[in-house]
Design an enzyme around this catalytic site. Structure first.
Site, PDB file in Angstrom:
ATOM      1  CB  CYS A  13      -1.020   0.085   1.325  1.00  0.00           C
ATOM      2  SG  CYS A  13      -0.269   0.139   2.825  1.00  0.00           S
ATOM      3  CB  CYS A  87      -0.093   1.640  -3.930  1.00  0.00           C
ATOM      4  SG  CYS A  87       0.244   0.042  -4.783  1.00  0.00           S
ATOM      5  CB  CYS A  91       2.343  -1.338  -7.566  1.00  0.00           C
ATOM      6  SG  CYS A  91       1.590  -0.972  -6.006  1.00  0.00           S
TER       7      CYS A  91
END
Length: 137
Positions: A13, A87, A91
């Site tokens: 996250c 996120c 990522c």
């Protein structure tokens, strides 16, 4: 050193201070050494959210020693399953990895009352994951 047959999971996250910490703690608690567990954040906070620590303590899991960690390319490459939690595009994505995105409210700035339902939903999803990737013998 974990056996190569041991599945590895990375929870990601943004701040690595709430959702990913809870998920990693539940997976470690439920699967033990049957799964290698990592968590990280694309912009890690300085500390784990105190309301998250309290919510986990209520279910008997102590995460007071955990610290947010920065997401690295190596952590993603070393993981079989990468589970992102809000996120977005931050990522890194690698071919051949299994990605899951768990849409969950962000507990940042929330009190423990708001964190409890997020915690319970994470526990439910982690239990399903354990049943799938590392069932008890």
């Amino acid at each position: 050193m974990p056996d190569s047959a041991t599945p590895s999971v990375l929870f990601v996250c943004v701040h690595n201070a709430g959702r990913s910490q809870m998920a990693a703690a539940f997976l470690t608690h439920l699967a033990g050494d049957r799964v290698q567990v990592r968590s990280a954040g694309s912009a890690p906070a300085d500390t784990v959210n105190p309301a998250v620590v309290q919510a986990m303590a209520e279910v008997g899991i102590d995460i007071t020693a955990e610290v947010p960690k920065v997401l690295t390319v190596e952590a993603v490459q070393a993981s079989d399953v990468v589970i992102t939690m809000g996120c977005g595009d931050t990522c890194p994505v690698f071919p051949g990895k299994r990605y899951l995105d768990w849409e969950l409210p962000d507990p940042a700035g929330q009190g423990v009352e708001a964190v409890r339902p997020i915690r319970d939903e994470i526990e439910k999803r982690v239990r399903g994951l354990v049943d799938e990737i590392a069932p008890a013998n």
